[in-house]
Scaffold this motif. Structure first.
Motif, short mmCIF file in Angstrom:
data_model
loop_
_atom_site.label_atom_id
_atom_site.label_comp_id
_atom_site.label_asym_id
_atom_site.label_seq_id
_atom_site.Cartn_x
_atom_site.Cartn_y
_atom_site.Cartn_z
N PHE A 1 40.82 35.00 83.41
CA PHE A 1 42.29 34.00 83.65
C PHE A 1 43.39 34.97 84.10
N LEU A 2 43.74 34.45 85.44
CA LEU A 2 44.78 35.34 86.15
C LEU A 2 46.12 34.61 85.96
N SER A 3 47.15 35.35 85.83
CA SER A 3 48.47 34.53 86.01
C SER A 3 49.45 35.42 86.86
N GLY B 1 47.73 40.67 70.73
CA GLY B 1 47.26 41.60 70.41
C GLY B 1 45.92 41.62 70.18
N LEU B 2 45.48 40.46 69.29
CA LEU B 2 44.00 40.29 69.05
C LEU B 2 43.20 40.22 70.12
N LEU B 3 43.59 39.54 71.20
CA LEU B 3 42.86 39.32 72.47
C LEU B 3 42.56 40.44 73.00
N GLN B 4 43.73 41.21 73.16
CA GLN B 4 43.45 42.72 73.89
C GLN B 4 42.56 43.57 72.86
N PRO C 1 39.57 47.66 90.69
CA PRO C 1 38.81 46.42 90.31
C PRO C 1 37.83 45.94 91.10
N LEU C 2 36.81 45.37 90.92
CA LEU C 2 35.72 45.24 91.77
C LEU C 2 35.63 43.26 91.79
N ILE C 3 36.49 42.81 90.88
CA ILE C 3 36.76 41.41 90.89
C ILE C 3 38.26 41.37 91.07
N SER C 4 38.72 40.08 91.42
CA SER C 4 40.11 39.79 91.64
C SER C 4 41.08 39.81 90.32
N MET C 5 41.97 40.49 90.12
CA MET C 5 42.90 40.41 88.48
C MET C 5 44.38 40.67 89.12
N LEU D 1 40.56 44.74 81.57
CA LEU D 1 40.87 46.06 82.64
C LEU D 1 42.34 46.29 82.58
N VAL D 2 43.30 45.37 82.82
CA VAL D 2 44.51 45.45 82.49
C VAL D 2 45.02 45.96 81.49
N PHE D 3 44.30 45.55 80.27
CA PHE D 3 44.84 46.14 78.90
C PHE D 3 44.19 47.53 78.64
#
Lengths: 674, 166
Positions: free
Chosen positions: A377-379, A22-25, A156-160, A168-170
């Motif tokens: 970081f992508l997962s 949550g904090l990271l978001q 998105p202009l970079i890969s994710m 951006l995901v959040f």
């Protein structure tokens, strides 16, 4: 600690993970409401539990932090980097404390003192700014815009990927939570996100929506179209339209014409829809429910099931001797049911690697900050499941790999620019299951491993001969040699002694496999392959003399029949297998079995550190899936056996650890030649 | 009742070669007939191998070798004592091969004499005491120490007969 306190510690550790997330978001998007609420709620739960079970120091700290976040909720202050850092650090300390063994150690009065002081100091600065002037407009006074439906296209202009850590995901999640919404994600073949198409009916103004994307302007393109006033989700035609575009891109003109039909009549229903939007905001509910079960119960269950498997095999053995048709039928069904039962119960002990992913996101954030690097970081495949014990044992090695990737792999933003790469480096974790193995691939797009330097270093340290000619793979494998650290300067981050050799050893202990690829300027990728479970083993049942042995299938490459005459019983010799000279160890002699040697012997080619090695056995019975049992402390020096197993006829078969066996044999061989 | 448990304990006596030993029954779970023992290659020679004890793998020690006696063929009387041992370091379950099990008898604590530290074949720390039964001396063993020690043999080491660790 009593059982309630223990349960609190367990729960709190889980909650701390959620809190981190949550904090990271929040850090990624300071205005997001959903993570703020989540952080606040989680802290509140921790505080409640801590106070109830007597962890007063943790309760107190949680209380003051909660107060800070309450100020944010009331709009009296804003989320700042400082606030996030203070909170993360404080709860890191709490996490450390919770790992202490005794209640006394956890509840030490002074343990959290520094963090409490920091929180108080921060609180005072906020108070000071508040009394100065009411600068921040309370959220409630903002004039709410009228309800409208928007179409937002985010590219998105970079890969994710969807389970990565990119803000951006959040942001997309947060936007979707602002009202009634429908989010369509288009993915490329590689699972990377091509674009999001969001339909949203909300009271938030377009300007405010746009402000969400301020911090990611460089990495994404967002276009906003106001479709109509009111909530289009109320219109069956619109819903139908949404269905029709489920698997094709949205055509704006078409969309406008659908939306235009209802622009006017929709305006009237604002009030009612607002309520609905609220419930929609909370719709993040998992469809699966979970229960918490103690590890011991699952272990017990698995033990009983492994006994059942053994009994079943014995039963089948006896039944086949009796040769009664009706009995054979039952045995076959029993066999099937036992297998099902085993597979299902094994799955119980598996947990998704998601918990690890959260940890890694945090690690990447912290590291990239300390090292002044930009890392994305992508997962992918965080839902992949693996044995809980394995996860615990793998955490440290994987943290080490990721540390290495960021510290040594990813270049500084300036260097990356100079190499005409994106400023943001990428660390990617990909997990998937294939047959009975879990595959984890950790890759980065950094500078790759400097093979020249590795070789030079290895020569300096005398690990390889100064004149030696090594293949690229051999050089890369030097990374796993104990006593080789390629950083000239030992940094705080990596190179503190626990090297890649420990990583490799840990993975070997889990009967896993590790391989590494690296391209200069393009990055490094590490592939880890782990067995799904620590106790089930797929093996080849073989006989040497009167004894049965199991060789793990993962190690077996190929089997050959060789006349015994062509082998001499002393130690090791080279045999031509498929035209390639392969050292072969005469296991009958090494295991000192007195039984007569058969005329034809089986040579099993196994992979030892990428080199083929042969071992001889009397005969091969077949593939065998079995339950690994420890040999016990009395045999802890017999490293060449990873354990034993009970066969269908009740006999005990030893399970070979071919890596360790060959390592010992090679060492003996070298010693005897000296 | 309490008085009795304080002064008298149950001991299992068993034979190895010509000598009789006793061990507290607290540690002995059961006595098994000899079954097929799977040898573990390259293990110390006092480790006979492993057996299947109802689905679990139980290591079996060749007690004769541990006690410095010559290796002898197994007989119908040979059996396996299944023991649960706890030492400071560990808690283990193992089997010990003995030539024959004799009886369980009550031994008065007061009749136990300290083991002589000199002149005994066995190292004194492994012997809890001696007791005379039917005119024969029986050595009471500290099972946990005997079977959890890393030493190959428990007999006294002298300069001439130094035991090499296999």
């Amino acid at each position: 600690m009593d059982s309630n306190q223990k349960r609190f510690v367990e729960d709190a550790l889980d909650l701390l993970n959620e809190l981190d997330e949550g904090l990271l978001q929040l850090e990624a998007n300071a205005h997001a409401k959903a993570p703020l609420e989540q952080v606040f709620r989680t802290m509140h739960t921790i505080k409640g539990g801590a106070n109830m079970f007597g962890f007063d120091n943790i309760g107190e700290l949680a209380h003051y932090l909660e107060t800070l976040f309450d100020l944010v909720r009331q709009g009296k202050t804003q989320v700042s980097d400082k606030l996030i850092s203070i909170t993360l650090q404080a709860f890191d300390k709490v996490r450390d404390l919770l790992k202490e063994k005794t209640f006394e150690a956890i509840t030490r009065k002074d343990a959290l003192y520094d963090h409490l002081t920091a929180v108080h100091a921060f609180h005072r600065t906020i108070d000071a700014s508040l009394t100065g002037a009411d600068l921040v407009t309370p959220a409630g006074n903002l004039k709410k815009d009228e309800l409208a439906t928007f179409f937002v296209n985010v590219t998105p202009l970079i890969s994710m990927t969807e389970d990565g850590n990119h803000p951006l995901v959040f942001i997309v999640q947060d936007i979707a939570a602002l009202g009634t919404s429908s989010v369509k994600v288009t993915k490329k073949q590689s699972l990377e996100i091509a674009q999001w198409e969001i339909f949203l009916s909300t009271t938030t103004s377009q300007a405010e929506l746009e402000s969400y994307f301020i911090f990611v302007e460089d990495e994404s393109r967002a276009t906003f179209t106001r479709l109509a006033a009111g909530d289009l989700f109320e219109q069956p035609e619109f819903i139908q339209y949404l269905k029709s575009v489920e698997d094709k891109p949205v055509n704006l003109d078409e969309l406008r014409s659908v939306a235009g039909l209802h622009d006017d009549e929709a305006k009237k229903k604002t009030q009612q829809i607002e309520e609905e939007a609220e419930t929609q905001g909370k719709r993040k509910v998992l469809n699966d429910t979970y229960i918490k079960v103690s590890k011991r119960k699952i272990d017990d269950l698995l033990n009983w099931i492994s006994e059942l498997i053994i009994l079943q095999a014995q039963f089948a053995n006896t039944a086949s001797k009796l040769n009664v048709a009706s009995l054979t039928d039952t045995t076959e069904q029993l066999d099937m049911v036992t297998r099902q039962l085993r597979d299902t119960s094994l799955e119980i002990g598996l947990v998704p690697i998601e918990t690890l992913v959260t940890k890694f996101k945090r690690l990447v954030r912290d590291l990239s900050k300390t090292l002044n690097k930009k890392v994305n970081f992508l997962s992918e495949g965080a839902e992949t499941e693996i044995d809980k014990d394995v996860i615990e044992l793998m955490t440290e090695p994987m943290i080490h790999i990721i540390r290495n990737a960021i510290d040594h792999g990813i270049e500084s933003p300036a260097d990356r620019k100079a190499a005409s790469k994106a400023e943001h480096g990428t660390v990617k974790l990909r997990a998937f299951t294939a047959s009975s193995y879990v595959n984890i691939i950790i890759s980065d797009d950094g500078k790759g491993i400097d093979k020249e330097r590795v070789l030079q270093k290895a020569k300096e340290k005398g690990l390889v001969d100064a004149e030696a000619q090594l293949s690229e793979d051999e050089i890369l494998n030097l990374i796993f040699h104990p006593g080789l650290s390629t950083t000239a300067q030992v940094s705080d981050v990596s190179g503190r002694g626990v090297g890649m050799d420990v990583v490799k050893q840990k993975i070997n202990e889990l009967r896993g496999h590790l391989s590494l690829k690296s391209l200069p300027g393009r990055g490094t990728s590490i592939h880890i392959r782990l067995p799904l479970s620590r106790s089930i083993i797929e093996g080849l049942l073989v006989k040497i003399g009167v004894s049965d042995y199991i060789i793990p299938l993962a190690a077996v490459d190929k089997c050959y029949e060789v006349p015994s005459k062509s082998l001499t019983p002393d130690g090791c010799q080279k045999l031509l297998l498929d035209g390639q000279p392969v050292p072969v160890f005469y296991l009958q002699e090494i295991f000192r079995d007195q039984a007569a040697i058969p005329e034809v012997m089986q040579v099993i080619k196994i992979n030892y550190d990428e080199h083929p090695v042969g071992i001889t056995v009397d005969n091969i019975v077949g593939e065998y899936q079995t339950v690994l049992k420890p040999l016990g402390d009395m045999y802890q020096r017999q490293e060449e056996f990873s354990g034993a197993t009970i066969l269908g006829n009740g006999a005990v078969a030893l399970v070979l650890d071919t890596d360790k066996l060959v390592k010992q044999l090679v060492r003996q061989q070298q010693a005897s030649l000296m | 009742m309490e008085q009795q448990t304080l002064t008298s304990h149950s001991y299992l006596t068993f034979r190895l070669g010509d000598e009789t030993f006793a061990a507290s029954v607290n540690h002995v779970l059961e006595i098994l007939e000899l079954s097929k023992i799977t040898k573990v290659p390259r293990a110390p020679h006092f480790m006979r191998g492993v057996i299947n004890l109802r689905g679990n793998v139980l290591p079996v020690i060749d007690t004769r070798i541990k006690f410095g006696l010559d290796k002898a063929d197994d007989t119908v009387n040979t059996c396996i004592l299944v023991m649960n041992l706890e030492s400071e370091k560990q808690k283990i379950m193992l089997g010990a091969l003995v030539d024959a099990v004799q009886e369980v008898r009550e031994i008065e604590q007061s009749s136990i004499q300290p083991a002589p530290s000199i002149g005994s074949k066995y190292r004194s720390e492994f012997i809890e005491g001696m007791v005379k039964v039917n005119d024969q001396f029986v050595m009471i063993l500290n099972l946990a120490l005997v079977f959890t020690t890393d030493e190959v043999s428990i007999i006294q080491e002298t300069a001439e007969e130094k035991i090499s660790i296999a």
